[in-house]
Write an enzyme that holds these catalytic residues in place. Structure first.
Site, PDB file in Angstrom:
ATOM      1  N   SER A 197      14.103   5.888  14.066  1.00 27.03           N
ATOM      2  CA  SER A 197      14.594   6.215  12.968  1.00 27.03           C
ATOM      3  C   SER A 197      15.315   5.104  12.622  1.00 27.03           C
ATOM      4  CB  SER A 197      15.269   7.563  13.090  1.00 27.03           C
ATOM      5  OG  SER A 197      16.068   7.860  11.924  1.00 27.03           O
ATOM      6  N   TYR A 244      21.920  12.765  16.605  1.00 28.03           N
ATOM      7  CA  TYR A 244      20.511  12.341  16.323  1.00 28.03           C
ATOM      8  C   TYR A 244      20.562  10.604  16.160  1.00 28.03           C
ATOM      9  CZ  TYR A 244      16.266  11.759  13.613  1.00 28.03           C
ATOM     10  OH  TYR A 244      15.039  11.395  13.353  1.00 28.03           O
TER      11      TYR A 244
HETATM   12  P1  NAD Z   1       8.869  18.254  12.631  1.00 22.92           P
HETATM   13  O1  NAD Z   1       9.872  19.116  12.807  1.00 22.92           O
HETATM   14  O2  NAD Z   1       7.957  18.392  11.417  1.00 22.92           O
HETATM   15  O3  NAD Z   1       7.822  18.123  13.721  1.00 22.92           O
HETATM   16  C1  NAD Z   1       8.510  18.127  15.283  1.00 22.92           C
HETATM   17  C2  NAD Z   1       7.420  18.872  16.014  1.00 22.92           C
HETATM   18  O4  NAD Z   1       7.697  18.881  17.604  1.00 22.92           O
HETATM   19  C3  NAD Z   1       7.063  20.529  15.715  1.00 22.92           C
HETATM   20  O5  NAD Z   1       5.624  20.661  15.448  1.00 22.92           O
HETATM   21  C4  NAD Z   1       7.792  21.061  16.870  1.00 22.92           C
HETATM   22  O6  NAD Z   1       7.169  22.485  17.311  1.00 22.92           O
HETATM   23  C5  NAD Z   1       7.650  20.169  18.047  1.00 22.92           C
HETATM   24  N1  NAD Z   1       8.477  20.291  19.172  1.00 22.92           N
HETATM   25  C6  NAD Z   1       9.844  20.620  19.130  1.00 22.92           C
HETATM   26  N2  NAD Z   1      10.363  20.792  20.285  1.00 22.92           N
HETATM   27  C7  NAD Z   1       9.223  20.455  21.130  1.00 22.92           C
HETATM   28  C8  NAD Z   1       9.209  20.529  22.521  1.00 22.92           C
HETATM   29  N3  NAD Z   1      10.213  20.793  23.435  1.00 22.92           N
HETATM   30  N4  NAD Z   1       8.174  20.056  23.079  1.00 22.92           N
HETATM   31  C9  NAD Z   1       6.884  19.810  22.456  1.00 22.92           C
HETATM   32  N5  NAD Z   1       6.849  20.117  20.875  1.00 22.92           N
HETATM   33  C10 NAD Z   1       8.126  20.195  20.418  1.00 22.92           C
HETATM   34  O7  NAD Z   1       9.483  16.811  12.733  1.00 22.92           O
HETATM   35  P2  NAD Z   1       8.896  15.385  11.706  1.00 22.92           P
HETATM   36  O8  NAD Z   1       9.832  15.454  10.611  1.00 22.92           O
HETATM   37  O9  NAD Z   1       7.511  15.416  11.636  1.00 22.92           O
HETATM   38  O10 NAD Z   1       9.366  14.279  12.961  1.00 22.92           O
HETATM   39  C11 NAD Z   1       8.514  13.656  13.791  1.00 22.92           C
HETATM   40  C12 NAD Z   1       9.346  12.654  14.663  1.00 22.92           C
HETATM   41  O11 NAD Z   1       9.767  11.747  13.363  1.00 22.92           O
HETATM   42  C13 NAD Z   1      10.726  13.275  15.233  1.00 22.92           C
HETATM   43  O12 NAD Z   1      10.856  12.195  16.258  1.00 22.92           O
HETATM   44  C14 NAD Z   1      11.809  12.641  13.989  1.00 22.92           C
HETATM   45  O13 NAD Z   1      12.899  12.273  14.792  1.00 22.92           O
HETATM   46  C15 NAD Z   1      11.045  11.336  13.825  1.00 22.92           C
HETATM   47  N6  NAD Z   1      11.678  11.103  12.178  1.00 22.92           N
HETATM   48  C16 NAD Z   1      11.389  11.795  11.132  1.00 22.92           C
HETATM   49  C17 NAD Z   1      11.928  11.457   9.900  1.00 22.92           C
HETATM   50  C18 NAD Z   1      11.714  12.002   8.594  1.00 22.92           C
HETATM   51  O14 NAD Z   1      12.285  11.769   7.756  1.00 22.92           O
HETATM   52  N7  NAD Z   1      11.347  13.262   8.772  1.00 22.92           N
HETATM   53  C19 NAD Z   1      12.391  10.093   9.779  1.00 22.92           C
HETATM   54  C20 NAD Z   1      12.656   9.132  11.059  1.00 22.92           C
HETATM   55  C21 NAD Z   1      12.179   9.682  11.962  1.00 22.92           C
END
Ligand code: NAD
Length: 283
Positions: free
Chosen positions: A166, A179
């Site tokens: 990120s 985070y």
């Molecule tokens: P999200 O919350 O939509 O999806 C996360 C998924 O992980 C969910 O489906 C959840 O059920 C699953 N999950 C949670 N705990 C779990 C576990 N213990 N075992 C298996 N699955 C599990 O998140 P997102 O926004 O799609 O983010 C995905 C990745 O991208 C993450 O690593 C997040 O930190 C990173 N990220 C997101 C953003 C953003 O703007 N959304 C920016 C930078 C990085």
């Protein structure tokens, strides 16, 4: 000279953790669009299964949903058995599960002299539980699946791992210290493991997304009633030279590049996908 394409990915087997989430869903579709057969591994088994069924019917590419926790090695070993039976040997891994927790978020952005009256809203009010939860999900949740799902790659002498970092890993956003630090640990681990595995044929890289409007952060960035950007949301757009949020599909080009043999001599890098955020000095 051979024509460059993602053709080498067609038919390969990829494990995508956190695959039922916002970014995971988009990545799973991007993988199917070039013929990758994906196992969507998620805590939410029903959502993973439903997504897999919809992708398989839309793209005609075998895709399965598997319920497992990235924090539980036994459940990952079980998942690997199912994936090996249904799809075959694993060749690609995307560590997508991750996120923040309100328990690890300060109420105020910065401390002021007035903060001394109510420390509960500051760094001093955070409990260890929140830190532990966020470090576990992001760091341990990348470590354990990598140990389990790269076993087939080790035997085959080839494979590619993609971690999700990120922008917070480089310049921490206010309010979310756990985070930010956990994502910084992902960058460090990506480099460490890339070196450790460099002679095994397994490459390890990451993408560092900038700001994407998703369910996790929508409440912080847009006003629920008016739909207008909050001051925090306006700040993000102000600091993103392209003046917009990314769309989850914007990550797919970097994802396919790092998974494919096109990047065969690339390991240990982290590609920002951020609309110029990391390049901008703010002035
Ligand atoms: P999200 O919350 O939509 O999806 C996360 C998924 O992980 C969910 O489906 C959840 O059920 C699953 N999950 C949670 N705990 C779990 C576990 N213990 N075992 C298996 N699955 C599990 O998140 P997102 O926004 O799609 O983010 C995905 C990745 O991208 C993450 O690593 C997040 O930190 C990173 N990220 C997101 C953003 C953003 O703007 N959304 C920016 C930078 C990085």
């Amino acid at each position: 000279m051979t024509k460059l394409s993602f053709e080498d990915l067609r038919g390969k087997v990829c494990v995508l953790t956190g695959g039922a989430g916002v970014i995971g869903t988009s990545m799973a579709r991007g993988l199917a669009s070039v013929g990758v057969r994906t196992a969507i591994v998620d805590l939410n088994a029903d959502a993973a299964a439903a997504l897999a069924a919809s992708i398989q019917s839309e793209f005609g590419v075998q895709t399965i949903g598997v319920g497992a926790s990235v924090l539980d090695k036994d459940s990952l070993l079980e998942a690997k058995k199912v994936i090996n039976e249904k799809l075959g040997k694993i060749q690609l891994l995307i560590n997508g599960a991750g996120g923040n927790s309100p328990q690890a978020t300060t109420a105020v952005e910065q401390m002021t002299p007035g903060s001394l009256d109510d420390l509960s809203k500051t760094f001093y009010g955070l409990g260890m539980d929140g830190f532990q939860k966020v470090f576990d999900l992001n760091f341990k949740g990348t470590l354990l699946p990598t140990m389990v799902f790269t076993q087939d790659m080790l035997e085959a002498g080839t494979g590619s791992v993609l971690n999700i970092s990120s922008m917070n890993s480089y310049r921490p956003l206010t309010k979310i210290p756990a985070y930010s630090a956990a994502k910084a640990s992902i960058n460090n681990f990506t480099q460490w493991l890339a070196v450790h595995l460099a002679q095994t044929g397994i490459r390890v890289n990451a993408v560092a997304p900038g700001f994407f409007l998703t369910n996790q952060n929508r409440f912080l960035l847009t006003d629920e009633k008016t739909g207008e950007a909050t001051p925090r949301g306006r700040n993000i757009i102000h600091n993103t030279p392209m003046k917009k949020y990314g769309e989850p599909e914007d990550l797919n080009g970097a994802m396919l590049y790092l998974l494919s043999d096109i990047s065969a001599f690339v390991t240990g890098i982290i590609i920002p996908v951020d609309g110029g955020y990391s390049a901008f000095g703010g002035v």
